[in-house]
Design an enzyme around this catalytic site. Sequence first.
Site, PDB file in Angstrom:
ATOM      1  N   ALA A  61     -26.112  -0.745 -33.179  1.00 41.34           N
ATOM      2  CA  ALA A  61     -25.392   0.286 -34.152  1.00 41.34           C
ATOM      3  C   ALA A  61     -24.002  -0.889 -35.118  1.00 41.34           C
ATOM      4  O   ALA A  61     -23.469  -2.165 -34.567  1.00 41.34           O
ATOM      5  CB  ALA A  61     -24.209   1.116 -32.965  1.00 41.34           C
ATOM      6  N   CYS A  97     -28.920  -4.516 -29.465  1.00 40.10           N
ATOM      7  CA  CYS A  97     -27.545  -4.127 -29.998  1.00 40.10           C
ATOM      8  C   CYS A  97     -27.584  -3.391 -31.302  1.00 40.10           C
ATOM      9  O   CYS A  97     -26.496  -4.982 -32.290  1.00 40.10           O
ATOM     10  CB  CYS A  97     -26.469  -4.378 -29.900  1.00 40.10           C
ATOM     11  SG  CYS A  97     -26.541  -4.828 -27.501  1.00 40.10           S
ATOM     12  N   ASP A 109     -27.308  -8.777 -30.655  1.00 36.51           N
ATOM     13  CA  ASP A 109     -25.968  -8.999 -31.070  1.00 36.51           C
ATOM     14  C   ASP A 109     -24.637  -8.375 -30.050  1.00 36.51           C
ATOM     15  O   ASP A 109     -24.365  -7.409 -30.278  1.00 36.51           O
ATOM     16  CB  ASP A 109     -25.120  -8.700 -33.022  1.00 36.51           C
ATOM     17  CG  ASP A 109     -24.057  -8.318 -32.887  1.00 36.51           C
ATOM     18  OD1 ASP A 109     -23.845  -9.525 -33.088  1.00 36.51           O
ATOM     19  OD2 ASP A 109     -23.486  -7.646 -33.672  1.00 36.51           O
ATOM     20  N   GLY A 136     -25.887  -2.158 -39.426  1.00 38.21           N
ATOM     21  CA  GLY A 136     -26.495  -3.506 -40.966  1.00 38.21           C
ATOM     22  C   GLY A 136     -27.249  -4.212 -40.915  1.00 38.21           C
ATOM     23  O   GLY A 136     -28.092  -5.117 -41.474  1.00 38.21           O
ATOM     24  N   LYS A 137     -26.970  -5.025 -39.041  1.00 35.05           N
ATOM     25  CA  LYS A 137     -27.604  -6.212 -39.089  1.00 35.05           C
ATOM     26  C   LYS A 137     -29.408  -5.679 -38.879  1.00 35.05           C
ATOM     27  O   LYS A 137     -30.321  -6.593 -39.523  1.00 35.05           O
ATOM     28  CB  LYS A 137     -27.845  -6.642 -37.864  1.00 35.05           C
ATOM     29  CG  LYS A 137     -25.808  -7.457 -37.974  1.00 35.05           C
ATOM     30  CD  LYS A 137     -26.099  -7.725 -36.712  1.00 35.05           C
ATOM     31  CE  LYS A 137     -24.511  -8.991 -36.651  1.00 35.05           C
ATOM     32  NZ  LYS A 137     -23.255  -8.052 -36.732  1.00 35.05           N
ATOM     33  N   CYS A 163     -19.202 -12.153 -31.375  1.00 37.03           N
ATOM     34  CA  CYS A 163     -17.914 -11.931 -32.929  1.00 37.03           C
ATOM     35  C   CYS A 163     -16.929 -12.411 -32.040  1.00 37.03           C
ATOM     36  O   CYS A 163     -15.762 -12.038 -32.080  1.00 37.03           O
ATOM     37  CB  CYS A 163     -17.493 -10.862 -33.733  1.00 37.03           C
ATOM     38  SG  CYS A 163     -17.826  -9.060 -32.950  1.00 37.03           S
ATOM     39  N   ASP A 176     -29.163   1.333 -29.227  1.00 34.92           N
ATOM     40  CA  ASP A 176     -28.386   0.484 -28.966  1.00 34.92           C
ATOM     41  C   ASP A 176     -28.217   1.586 -28.084  1.00 34.92           C
ATOM     42  O   ASP A 176     -28.759   2.634 -27.851  1.00 34.92           O
ATOM     43  CB  ASP A 176     -27.388   1.338 -29.800  1.00 34.92           C
ATOM     44  CG  ASP A 176     -25.986   0.817 -29.932  1.00 34.92           C
ATOM     45  OD1 ASP A 176     -25.237  -0.260 -29.871  1.00 34.92           O
ATOM     46  OD2 ASP A 176     -24.875   1.351 -29.533  1.00 34.92           O
TER      47      ASP A 176
END
Length: 557
Positions: A184, A182, A250, A187-188, A307, A206
């Site tokens: 989008a 995943c 993520d 960044g990761k 998160c 994604d």
Amino acid sequence: MQMSIDHQEIFSFPDNDSEENKEITLQEIQQRIKDITLVLSDFKKYRQENHSRTEYLDLLRHDLCIYYSYNDFLMGKLMDMFPLTELMEYLEASEVPRPLTIRTNSLKTRRRDLAAALINRGVNLDPLGKWTKVGLVVYSSQVPLGATPEYLAGHYMIQGASSLLPVMALAPQENERVLDMCSAPGGKGSHIASIMKNTGVLFANDANRERIKAVVANFHRLGVINAIISCEDGCKFRNVMTGFDRILLDAPCTGTGVVAKDPSVKSTKNEVDVQRCYNLQRKLLLTAIDCVDAKSKTGGYIVYSTCSVLPEENEWVIDYALKKRNVKLVPTGLDFGVEGFTKYRQYRFHPSLNLTRRYYPHTHNMDGFYVAKLKKFSNTIPMTKEQQEADEKELDEAITNAESVVNKNTDPMEKSVHEENELRRPLGKHAGKPNLSEVEIDLKKRKLVESKTKYIANEFEKPLKVQKKHKVDHKTVSLTPSKKSKNTELKVNKSDIPQNGREEEQQAKNLKVPKTKKMVENLSNVLEGKPQRKENKIKMKSKTIGQLKKDKKKIKN
């Protein structure tokens, strides 16, 4: 009515009748929250005999919901997770936005060079911490950080401090095959590529086609060249490709750890949203485990992160995966963080869940986050195919049931208004455009296809073989040779002359050129349309004079 405890007077529980009639200010609610927490800290000493502990807790939850604008469900979950003193610290820290952090792109620059360049532009920054070599925390800036030349050149990425942790736990090696399930907005994924030094292969996937555009843009800007970007459903990725060395998942979540960024989470998320995310996360994690190769020489690891701070989206998901697949938890490699729950209210999880890590805004000054690292030790699945299919059906049914519950809870009037608004005002690219019928849409598509192919030649047509037509320069200077030099005359063939008219044919017949080597070469060049070398006029005159003298000597002899 509340009394000061310093004067050895206890807090009096408010009556329901007086509470309904009386209007309470936020200052009074804040003071009452402090009084109730003090009473609950030593309940035997400060309690009222007529009221139980649950009544005090209900009143406290009600006041906290009003003061911090949470709904009753989410506040109840947080009260179950934290002690009261820590809960107050968490709620206060969640109201304050986290410091802005950036990640240095090691593919293009070093952290000290980037820091020096940004300091010259009026940015006040410091290294993020000893635990990272690429992070910088920005305190203030005179320029927008999303528009500096360094940002546009791809020297850094604006990224939260907590989002650096999953990639550090994954620890990808060079020349490996890594999947970011995943990815989008990228960044990761770009962090993984920078650690791999653009070697190996990174698959960035994604399910959202609109969000995948951000991944493409960021990868181009940051100079990532070892990535393959795909738009597939993560739950079905095992049917697309397997055999990865490492996978980062993520997972999509309720976002209860990023309340400072999105305050709407406090009042919009409910039990159905948590249940839906929990089922989706379980399905994604099982597919991620199936896609990893346990026999990989360097890898065989899966990192799961969210998160969110709720145990339903974290410990419950990992505990389910430990039961269904041949995986085990390993240390994350992160030096700090709170250990994951092994006990939560009446629930008991696998004891190895203490190897997972939790991050909170009030303790680590970063968004609420959860990181777990799994090691796959066998490619076999410890269940039959029938059991596996039954589990998948259960997950699918749970996801569909959660969606149906959401649809049932919505009022029919609101639903109809929402549908009408969707029909009248389409979002995205079609905003403000008229709604067309299917026939009109088909006609529009055909016109677009025709306009695209109207003025474009087919690139892969075979070239036609055309015979070369020799051109004759009609402005050639006619040299006047002597009358008796018949052997040195050259007649021009009719086939070498383009038949454009009678006059051109007569001119070609009358054309007579002396048969010298250079003149023949010049004539052939003229016929083939090649550029002709211009000789010096003096040389031309001297050559013609010399030729005439030779002819006179031959005549005398």
